[in-house]
Design a protein around this motif. Structure first.
Motif, PDB file in Angstrom:
ATOM      1  N   ARG A  19       0.839  -1.201   0.000  1.00 22.37           N
ATOM      2  CA  ARG A  19       0.000   0.000   0.000  1.00 22.37           C
ATOM      3  C   ARG A  19       0.869   1.244   0.000  1.00 22.37           C
ATOM      4  NH1 ARG A  19      -3.258  -0.475   5.329  1.00 22.37           N
ATOM      5  NH2 ARG A  19      -1.100  -0.880   5.970  1.00 22.37           N
ATOM      6  N   VAL A  42      -4.725   5.402  -2.038  1.00 24.62           N
ATOM      7  CA  VAL A  42      -3.854   4.421  -1.413  1.00 24.62           C
ATOM      8  C   VAL A  42      -3.830   3.214  -2.346  1.00 24.62           C
ATOM      9  CG1 VAL A  42      -3.399   2.995   0.614  1.00 24.62           C
ATOM     10  CG2 VAL A  42      -4.408   5.258   0.897  1.00 24.62           C
ATOM     11  N   SER A  76      -2.093  -0.205  -4.296  1.00 28.39           N
ATOM     12  CA  SER A  76      -1.310  -1.385  -3.979  1.00 28.39           C
ATOM     13  C   SER A  76      -0.268  -1.583  -5.073  1.00 28.39           C
ATOM     14  CB  SER A  76      -2.217  -2.615  -3.880  1.00 28.39           C
ATOM     15  OG  SER A  76      -1.471  -3.752  -3.509  1.00 28.39           O
ATOM     16  N   ASP A  88       3.886   0.536   2.681  1.00 30.51           N
ATOM     17  CA  ASP A  88       4.044  -0.509   3.687  1.00 30.51           C
ATOM     18  C   ASP A  88       5.497  -0.956   3.821  1.00 30.51           C
ATOM     19  OD1 ASP A  88       1.379  -0.812   4.522  1.00 30.51           O
ATOM     20  OD2 ASP A  88       0.903  -2.083   2.807  1.00 30.51           O
ATOM     21  N   GLU A 146      -4.969   4.273   6.236  1.00 31.17           N
ATOM     22  CA  GLU A 146      -6.310   4.293   5.628  1.00 31.17           C
ATOM     23  C   GLU A 146      -7.001   5.641   5.810  1.00 31.17           C
ATOM     24  OE1 GLU A 146      -5.183   0.191   6.938  1.00 31.17           O
ATOM     25  OE2 GLU A 146      -5.338   2.145   7.952  1.00 31.17           O
TER      26      GLU A 146
END
Length: 350
Positions: free
Chosen positions: A8, A20, A22, A133, A323
């Motif tokens: 993310r 956001v 991936s 991430d 988020e």
């Protein structure tokens, strides 16, 4: 020697357009470590890209991952043995420089003409940032966090290095701040960090001024000896650090300087329409200098933060899970309510 975001990632698509996304896994090179990101600090440049799609002359053309204030933990060490071992808490150095130009060789790599900074649209292709991430990071760009310093506070490593560089400019040009009366205009995150570092460096007094009450209260917590609401009378200063980037604050700082004083412009001023009483520089023999990002590494500043942790923790005022990135951005743009706002990527790390 790029940094590659994985998983993310907070991506700006244009003005007022965040996503956001991936991102797919990428094989690590032999000199790359894999870092699990814990926190990313929201900077003014991130806000500008989100709000208007540009920062000064850097205009967003393609989607770009934001973020250059990043800390985390090494998941996999670089296979060539460079960088710290797995399990090490680290800050990610945001700059990639050539190491060969006159500026780099002189220790002023922040002025390298080939510099690429995380989360910057200054060049095309843009340089993706670290709000993700995981990151693949060249081992030499990882700075171990001192033992006992939590990652939430260590997330101040990059902006604190910017503040420390401003003090280094004062040291180079005017014998620094020790024993001198310091003024800091603008008590945002950079201004607060300058306040803390100036006090640690032995300033005789540190006065902070701002438009809002809350940042002034924080300034007192981090080492200011006095605070003054914008528009009120300021004490005379030997060294002024203008950190707000507002033309009016520049004028105020110049007016407060004693003869022989020094002004370090840290905040990014508008590209046009700036008026200030620069004529004072002649009669008072003032020294005026800009301060751009920072030169060298972040280890010295992390050591200072670790030794004086209580002065730095109040500067971080909120954290949001990735988020809730838009809520985090909205909080960060309200200087009356927030100082440094962090995005949290791994909720198990505090």
């Amino acid at each position: 020697m790029t940094v590659t975001p994985v998983g993310r990632a907070v991506t700006v698509l244009g003005a007022r357009r965040l996503d956001v996304r991936s991102l797919p896994p990428v094989p690590a090179g032999t000199s790359d470590a894999v870092v699990d990101v814990a926190y990313g600090g929201i900077c003014g440049s991130d806000l500008h890209y989100w709000q208007s799609g540009e920062v000064g002359e850097s205009v967003l053309v393609d989607p770009m991952v934001l973020g250059h204030e990043v800390v985390g933990i090494v998941r996999v060490a670089a296979s060539d043995g460079s960088g710290p071992p797995a399990g090490t808490p680290v800050a990610v150095h945001p700059a990639d420089t050539c190491g060969r130009c006159d500026f780099c060789l002189a220790g002023r790599d922040n002025l390298c003409p080939h510099l690429r900074y995380l989360g910057s649209a200054a060049r095309r292709p843009h340089t993706d940032g670290g709000f993700a991430d995981r990151l693949l990071v060249p081992g030499h760009r990882l700075v171990p966090v001192p033992e006992g310093l939590d990652l939430r506070t260590a997330a101040l490593a990059e902006p604190a290095s910017v503040a420390a560089h401003a003090l280094a400019r004062a040291e180079a040009l005017a014998d620094g701040v020790r024993g001198r009366h310091v003024l800091v205009t603008g008590a945002g995150p950079i201004g607060l960090l300058v306040v803390a570092l100036a006090g640690i460096a032995g300033a005789a007094s540190v006065t902070a001024t701002d438009l809002h009450d809350r940042p002034l209260r924080t300034a007192l917590r981090v080492g200011a000896t006095a605070v003054v609401k914008a528009g009120e009378q300021l004490p005379a200063a030997d060294v002024a650090f203008e950190s707000s980037g507002a033309a009016q604050a520049l004028a105020v700082a110049l007016g407060a300087l004693r003869p022989g004083g020094t002004l370090i412009q840290v905040g990014q001023l508008p590209g046009a329409g700036v008026t200030a009483p620069v004529h004072l520089a002649v009669g008072r023999e003032l020294v005026l200098s800009g301060s751009s990002r920072f030169a060298g590494g972040m280890a010295p500043v992390l050591d200072v933060i670790a030794r004086h942790r209580d002065l730095f923790t109040p500067i971080v005022t909120a954290e949001y899970p990735v988020e809730q990135v838009e809520e985090a951005m909205k909080a960060a743009r309200e200087p009356a309510e927030s100082s440094k706002v962090l995005l949290r990527f791994d909720s198990t790390i505090h």
